[in-house]
Design a protein around this motif. Sequence first.
Motif, mmCIF file in Angstrom:
data_model
loop_
_atom_site.group_PDB
_atom_site.id
_atom_site.type_symbol
_atom_site.label_atom_id
_atom_site.label_comp_id
_atom_site.label_asym_id
_atom_site.label_seq_id
_atom_site.Cartn_x
_atom_site.Cartn_y
_atom_site.Cartn_z
ATOM 1 N N VAL A 300 0.884 -1.166 0.000
ATOM 2 C CA VAL A 300 0.000 0.000 0.000
ATOM 3 C C VAL A 300 0.917 1.210 0.000
ATOM 4 C CG1 VAL A 300 -1.836 1.242 1.190
ATOM 5 C CG2 VAL A 300 -1.782 -1.265 1.257
ATOM 6 N N ARG A 301 1.036 1.809 -1.177
ATOM 7 C CA ARG A 301 2.022 2.859 -1.411
ATOM 8 C C ARG A 301 1.783 4.080 -0.526
ATOM 9 N NH1 ARG A 301 0.351 3.539 -6.466
ATOM 10 N NH2 ARG A 301 -0.527 5.571 -6.085
ATOM 11 N N PRO A 302 2.867 4.697 -0.038
ATOM 12 C CA PRO A 302 2.673 5.935 0.708
ATOM 13 C C PRO A 302 2.079 6.995 -0.214
ATOM 14 C CG PRO A 302 5.030 5.384 0.520
ATOM 15 C CD PRO A 302 4.270 4.323 -0.186
ATOM 16 N N SER A 303 1.308 7.908 0.359
ATOM 17 C CA SER A 303 0.679 8.927 -0.472
ATOM 18 C C SER A 303 1.746 9.802 -1.107
ATOM 19 C CB SER A 303 -0.227 9.775 0.412
ATOM 20 O OG SER A 303 -0.593 10.906 -0.301
ATOM 21 N N ASN A 304 1.578 10.067 -2.415
ATOM 22 C CA ASN A 304 2.508 10.903 -3.172
ATOM 23 C C ASN A 304 2.286 12.355 -2.929
ATOM 24 O OD1 ASN A 304 4.007 9.487 -4.754
ATOM 25 N ND2 ASN A 304 2.608 9.355 -6.468
ATOM 26 N N ASP A 305 1.070 12.692 -2.592
ATOM 27 C CA ASP A 305 0.660 14.084 -2.603
ATOM 28 C C ASP A 305 -0.466 14.194 -1.601
ATOM 29 O OD1 ASP A 305 -1.760 13.101 -3.750
ATOM 30 O OD2 ASP A 305 -0.694 12.965 -5.644
ATOM 31 N N ASN A 306 -1.062 15.345 -1.530
ATOM 32 C CA ASN A 306 -2.063 15.532 -0.480
ATOM 33 C C ASN A 306 -3.356 14.806 -0.768
ATOM 34 O OD1 ASN A 306 -0.014 17.089 0.337
ATOM 35 N ND2 ASN A 306 -0.852 18.979 -0.501
ATOM 36 N N LYS A 307 -3.599 14.457 -2.065
ATOM 37 C CA LYS A 307 -4.905 13.845 -2.297
ATOM 38 C C LYS A 307 -4.807 12.344 -2.449
ATOM 39 C CE LYS A 307 -5.084 14.663 -7.087
ATOM 40 N NZ LYS A 307 -3.735 15.087 -7.438
ATOM 41 N N GLY A 308 -3.584 11.815 -2.333
ATOM 42 C CA GLY A 308 -3.312 10.437 -2.761
ATOM 43 C C GLY A 308 -4.030 9.337 -2.045
ATOM 44 N N ASN A 309 -3.237 8.423 -1.548
ATOM 45 C CA ASN A 309 -3.705 7.092 -1.229
ATOM 46 C C ASN A 309 -4.083 6.942 0.226
ATOM 47 O OD1 ASN A 309 -3.667 5.554 -3.391
ATOM 48 N ND2 ASN A 309 -1.838 4.432 -2.927
ATOM 49 N N ASN A 310 -4.732 7.938 0.823
ATOM 50 C CA ASN A 310 -4.950 7.816 2.271
ATOM 51 C C ASN A 310 -6.161 6.938 2.548
ATOM 52 O OD1 ASN A 310 -2.830 9.573 2.529
ATOM 53 N ND2 ASN A 310 -4.172 11.339 2.301
ATOM 54 N N ASN A 311 -6.065 5.684 2.125
ATOM 55 C CA ASN A 311 -7.208 4.801 2.314
ATOM 56 C C ASN A 311 -7.291 4.332 3.762
ATOM 57 O OD1 ASN A 311 -6.273 4.137 -0.730
ATOM 58 N ND2 ASN A 311 -8.451 4.005 -0.520
ATOM 59 N N ALA A 312 -8.524 4.261 4.244
ATOM 60 C CA ALA A 312 -8.718 3.746 5.593
ATOM 61 C C ALA A 312 -9.062 2.264 5.495
ATOM 62 C CB ALA A 312 -9.859 4.505 6.262
ATOM 63 N N TYR A 313 -8.495 1.461 6.399
ATOM 64 C CA TYR A 313 -8.825 0.029 6.420
ATOM 65 C C TYR A 313 -10.193 -0.140 7.067
ATOM 66 C CZ TYR A 313 -3.953 -0.570 5.210
ATOM 67 O OH TYR A 313 -2.749 -0.511 4.554
#
Length: 446
Positions: A300-313
């Motif tokens: 689960v890639r770290p977020s690249n930017d402010n809108k990226g991959n901040n998925n909650a489990y």
Amino acid sequence: MGTPHFLVIPLPVQGHVNPLMQFSQVLAKHGCKVTFLHTEFNHKRANTAGASHDNNHEGSQIKLVTLPDGLDPEDDRSDVLKLLLSMNSTMPALLPKLIEDINALDVEDKITCVVVTINMGWALEVAHKLGIKGALLCPASATSLASAACIPRLIEDGIIDSEGRPTKKQEIQLSPDIPMMDTENFPWRGFNKTFFEHLEREMQTLELGDWWLCNTTKDLEPGAFSISPKFLPIGPLMSNESNNSSFWQEDTACLQWLDQQPPQSVVYVAFGSLAIMEQNQFQELALALDLLNKPFLWVVRPSNDNKGNNNAYPHDFVGSKGKIVGWAPQKKILNHPSIACFISHCGWNSTLEGVCSGVPFLCWPFFTDQFLDTSYICDVWKIGLGLDKDENGLISRGEIRKKVEKLVGNEEVKARSLKLKEKTLNSVGEGGQSSKNLNMFINWAK
């Protein structure tokens, strides 16, 4: 003639930087000099991620240089079109001076050839004006390059309109020996008009390159090479060096974790450096991994930017059988004996790495050439299965579980995977077709 000296210029995204760095390492092993051009932003980023800090690799055969990409530090570089337009308007003016400076330091071995990845064709124009030879290294499959090269013909034949959209739902063949292709799956699917027009211009500019080098083999996609005499398969580019051009810190602890798992038991899940998964799909995948009751390794890639991959489990996600990492040494993982299958976005680099490891695929394509790669994996090579969406457009946990169970332990698929691995690796071995092509290219550059 002195030693060939290559100036290599990748589009600054991970999937282009990696194969061009691997190619550079191969050239260096053949005694060539290589100067590798990073954007300043990416050079900083790779250094922060713990890539090698000296500016030389392979002794002093690979030197790193940088130019600005024209964007401000806080600009969003995951907006590829914005990045392209900025580079196109700033970098061509700066490149001649850089070439002059490099040549001044190395009067004996001046730059003899510029190699770019797709979208960096402007550098071939600059080189052409300076009387320097050029080549393209395509980071995607030869088939997707072939389909882009056929754009004028596809428009003329009424298969796509002037904005790249299919005129009707159909399957076509680009040439008699290329597999049937769904017109929905052209690599530019989902591009907007501006991007498609950019691609059309880019393909014309790339004609300035004498060769279109492909990170593939003649056996993997034989039909693609009938499209143009410029195509030259020199892959798979497999370097055993550590990846000193990664944008994220690699988590190597997962290799020790893999050592503790039974052989062919682990489901490896990774979607490359660009794909972003919607929240409800992310949660469905998490719950599917719980449901599998198998060990899993999930990137689960770290977020690249402010809108990226901040998925909650999801709150009911246990994940006790698995390990989740931010970024991983993928080649080493795929070659690990405990891996059972690879749930992948099927970008070309990941596809090749999976093929060269003999690991079966579960295909989960997101965009560009990934749908095309999926049809090779499932329909042509038959070393994997596709995942089907339900009526809500979701890939359900039940579907994931069903396909993993169907794939893992399937002796026929595993046997085909191992056979394809052997055939593919033979291409770069002594006397293999790709090795011969590479030698021919280096002799041409001399």
